[in-house]
Design a protein around this motif. Structure first.
Motif, mmCIF file in Angstrom:
data_model
loop_
_atom_site.group_PDB
_atom_site.id
_atom_site.type_symbol
_atom_site.label_atom_id
_atom_site.label_comp_id
_atom_site.label_asym_id
_atom_site.label_seq_id
_atom_site.Cartn_x
_atom_site.Cartn_y
_atom_site.Cartn_z
ATOM 1 N N HIS A 22 0.832 -1.199 0.000
ATOM 2 C CA HIS A 22 0.000 0.000 0.000
ATOM 3 C C HIS A 22 0.869 1.253 0.000
ATOM 4 N N SER A 23 1.925 1.242 0.810
ATOM 5 C CA SER A 23 2.799 2.421 0.886
ATOM 6 C C SER A 23 3.626 2.604 -0.377
ATOM 7 N N ALA A 24 3.955 1.493 -1.061
ATOM 8 C CA ALA A 24 4.774 1.567 -2.277
ATOM 9 C C ALA A 24 3.923 1.730 -3.536
ATOM 10 N N GLY A 25 2.618 1.536 -3.395
ATOM 11 C CA GLY A 25 1.724 1.747 -4.529
ATOM 12 C C GLY A 25 1.712 0.647 -5.559
ATOM 13 N N PHE A 26 1.767 -0.603 -5.137
ATOM 14 C CA PHE A 26 1.679 -1.700 -6.100
ATOM 15 C C PHE A 26 0.678 -2.748 -5.643
ATOM 16 N N GLU A 27 0.250 -3.576 -6.580
ATOM 17 C CA GLU A 27 -0.657 -4.675 -6.285
ATOM 18 C C GLU A 27 0.103 -5.991 -6.367
ATOM 19 N N TYR A 28 -0.287 -6.936 -5.555
ATOM 20 C CA TYR A 28 0.335 -8.262 -5.565
ATOM 21 C C TYR A 28 -0.749 -9.284 -5.272
ATOM 22 N N THR A 29 -0.429 -10.545 -5.407
ATOM 23 C CA THR A 29 -1.371 -11.613 -5.106
ATOM 24 C C THR A 29 -0.940 -12.305 -3.816
ATOM 25 N N ALA A 30 -1.848 -12.351 -2.840
ATOM 26 C CA ALA A 30 -1.553 -12.991 -1.560
ATOM 27 C C ALA A 30 -1.904 -14.475 -1.628
ATOM 28 N N VAL A 31 -0.975 -15.320 -1.170
ATOM 29 C CA VAL A 31 -1.195 -16.766 -1.096
ATOM 30 C C VAL A 31 -1.226 -17.118 0.391
ATOM 31 N N HIS A 32 -2.410 -17.414 0.902
ATOM 32 C CA HIS A 32 -2.567 -17.607 2.338
ATOM 33 C C HIS A 32 -2.241 -19.032 2.767
ATOM 34 N N CYS A 33 -1.451 -19.133 3.806
ATOM 35 C CA CYS A 33 -1.016 -20.424 4.343
ATOM 36 C C CYS A 33 -1.434 -20.535 5.808
ATOM 37 N N ASP A 34 -1.438 -21.740 6.314
ATOM 38 C CA ASP A 34 -1.805 -21.978 7.706
ATOM 39 C C ASP A 34 -0.542 -21.917 8.566
ATOM 40 N N GLY A 35 -0.094 -20.711 8.871
ATOM 41 C CA GLY A 35 1.084 -20.542 9.715
ATOM 42 C C GLY A 35 2.339 -20.188 8.947
ATOM 43 N N THR A 36 3.340 -19.744 9.706
ATOM 44 C CA THR A 36 4.583 -19.240 9.121
ATOM 45 C C THR A 36 5.406 -20.326 8.444
ATOM 46 N N ILE A 37 5.404 -21.533 8.995
ATOM 47 C CA ILE A 37 6.192 -22.618 8.413
ATOM 48 C C ILE A 37 5.756 -22.882 6.973
ATOM 49 N N ASN A 38 4.453 -22.968 6.754
ATOM 50 C CA ASN A 38 3.947 -23.196 5.391
ATOM 51 C C ASN A 38 4.174 -21.980 4.506
ATOM 52 N N GLN A 39 4.083 -20.799 5.103
ATOM 53 C CA GLN A 39 4.351 -19.560 4.376
ATOM 54 C C GLN A 39 5.791 -19.547 3.866
ATOM 55 N N LEU A 40 6.705 -19.914 4.730
ATOM 56 C CA LEU A 40 8.126 -19.944 4.375
ATOM 57 C C LEU A 40 8.411 -21.011 3.320
ATOM 58 N N ALA A 41 7.734 -22.152 3.449
ATOM 59 C CA ALA A 41 7.929 -23.232 2.474
ATOM 60 C C ALA A 41 7.573 -22.769 1.067
ATOM 61 N N LYS A 42 6.547 -21.955 0.939
ATOM 62 C CA LYS A 42 6.149 -21.435 -0.374
ATOM 63 C C LYS A 42 7.244 -20.580 -1.000
ATOM 64 N N LEU A 43 7.950 -19.836 -0.167
ATOM 65 C CA LEU A 43 9.037 -19.009 -0.689
ATOM 66 C C LEU A 43 10.227 -19.875 -1.087
ATOM 67 N N LEU A 44 10.568 -20.834 -0.256
ATOM 68 C CA LEU A 44 11.730 -21.685 -0.523
ATOM 69 C C LEU A 44 11.536 -22.537 -1.775
ATOM 70 N N THR A 45 10.292 -22.891 -2.070
ATOM 71 C CA THR A 45 10.022 -23.661 -3.292
ATOM 72 C C THR A 45 9.732 -22.759 -4.490
ATOM 73 N N LYS A 46 9.887 -21.449 -4.262
ATOM 74 C CA LYS A 46 9.738 -20.429 -5.307
ATOM 75 C C LYS A 46 8.331 -20.372 -5.900
ATOM 76 N N ASP A 47 7.349 -20.722 -5.076
ATOM 77 C CA ASP A 47 5.961 -20.575 -5.481
ATOM 78 C C ASP A 47 5.497 -19.133 -5.329
ATOM 79 N N VAL A 48 6.241 -18.362 -4.530
ATOM 80 C CA VAL A 48 5.940 -16.935 -4.349
ATOM 81 C C VAL A 48 7.235 -16.148 -4.493
ATOM 82 N N ASP A 49 7.095 -14.824 -4.592
ATOM 83 C CA ASP A 49 8.262 -13.976 -4.848
ATOM 84 C C ASP A 49 8.849 -13.321 -3.605
#
Length: 326
Positions: free
Chosen positions: A171-198
């Motif tokens: 919001h502060s930088a003025g861009f849109e992105y797509t949120a991929v919601h996970c059940d907790g930080t561990i799953n959130q981090l796994a998405k980044l490590l597998t390059k499913d998110v940026d």
């Protein structure tokens, strides 16, 4: 038969002394600490850090129960519905706890728990993979503006702490992105490590080993707040980069279900202060790059109230309703 005044005073004093001792609450059997997230995440790290010495002070077995489901709501529901006898307590993660209380189907309020104490205050960061094309925070922002909605970020749940962090940044930088919601930080981090998110928004303690290793897997682009992180002196704050200019992060603390007695709250508030100043616990936090920040029940209650206000009055300006389905 007359009782002398001296004898009466002695008997009365003994009674008061006995009543005082009898009124001091202590747990009489196992104490369960409910963590509303999967083992290995930041909230679980907090619980494990004090479990190392808690039994020495509480004199009872400590059981950490990780409850997974509904992005943390399942665990909080179990805390709220627990017997308020002092033998079941739990963790909440701010501002996530306040935000989830407003979600459809949550069916609890922040007043359904009684604050015991805060344990740590962690600053949020923006993270990408170590081999990401984004070398600086401006690179990410520029690409996101060129390709609206194409850049993805995983979160620890809809309107959870790190979803809100990503929203504040975008919001502060003025861009849109797509949120991929996970059940907790561990799953959130796994998405980044597998390059499913940026990119993701987390706290440093949760990714420190992946950032500081000899072969780092992650790179930190920016820090929320007014100060850089000492372990990352070359990483700028978002404010320095011209984006979100306030501190943001997470406060984790211990609560009890509504209905618990003042004696129970007083006992735990005092005992956790001793636990959190124990050299072993201090060393464990330092080793895990966690910021130990004990706050008693009154100060923790003030923090909950403040972040409840934030969720009610500020989050609405940075969210779009359709994002829940993205």
């Amino acid at each position: 038969m007359k009782i002398s005044s001296a004898l009466f005073v002695g008997i009365f004093s003994t009674f008061l002394s006995f009543s005082s001792v009898a009124g001091e609450w202590k747990p009489t059997h196992d104490v369960t600490i409910i963590v509303p997230y999967k083992a290995g995440g930041g909230t679980d790290m907090s619980a494990q850090a004090i479990k190392t010495v808690a039994e020495k002070y509480i004199k009872q077995k400590i059981i950490i129960e990780n409850i997974v489901g509904e992005d943390g709501i399942s665990g909080v529901k179990k805390i709220v519905k627990a017997n308020p006898d002092g033998h079941t307590i739990g963790y909440v993660n701010l501002p996530t706890f306040a935000a989830m209380s407003y979600l459809p189907g949550a069916f609890f309020k922040v007043s359904d728990v009684v604050p015991i104490c805060a344990q740590n205050t962690e600053t949020a960061i923006i993270v990408v993979n170590a081999d990401s094309k984004y070398m600086m925070i401006d690179d990410l922002v520029e690409d996101a503006k060129k390709h609206p909605g194409k850049i993805k970020a995983s979160t620890n749940g809809y309107k959870a702490s790190y979803h809100t962090g990503a929203q504040l940044f975008a919001h502060s930088a003025g861009f849109e992105y797509t949120a991929v919601h996970c059940d907790g930080t561990i799953n959130q981090l796994a998405k980044l490590l597998t390059k499913d998110v940026d990119f993701i928004c987390v706290t440093f303690a949760e990714v420190a080993d992946l950032v500081l290793s000899n072969s780092p897997k992650l790179r930190v682009l920016a820090v929320f707040g007014n100060n850089r992180i000492s372990a990352l002196p070359d990483v700028p704050t978002l404010e320095e980069s011209g984006y979100y200019n306030k501190w943001y992060g997470t406060i984790r603390g211990i609560v009890a279900p509504h209905g618990v007695s003042e004696e129970v709250v007083s006992y735990y508030s005092n005992i956790f202060k001793k636990i959190m100043t124990d050299p072993i616990v201090v060393r464990e936090h330092f080793k895990k790059h966690m910021t130990l920040d004990y706050q008693d029940n009154l100060n923790f209650e003030a923090a909950i109230t403040q972040l409840d206000y934030f969720c009610r009055n500020i989050e609405g300006t940075i969210y779009r309703e359709q994002e829940k389905d993205e």
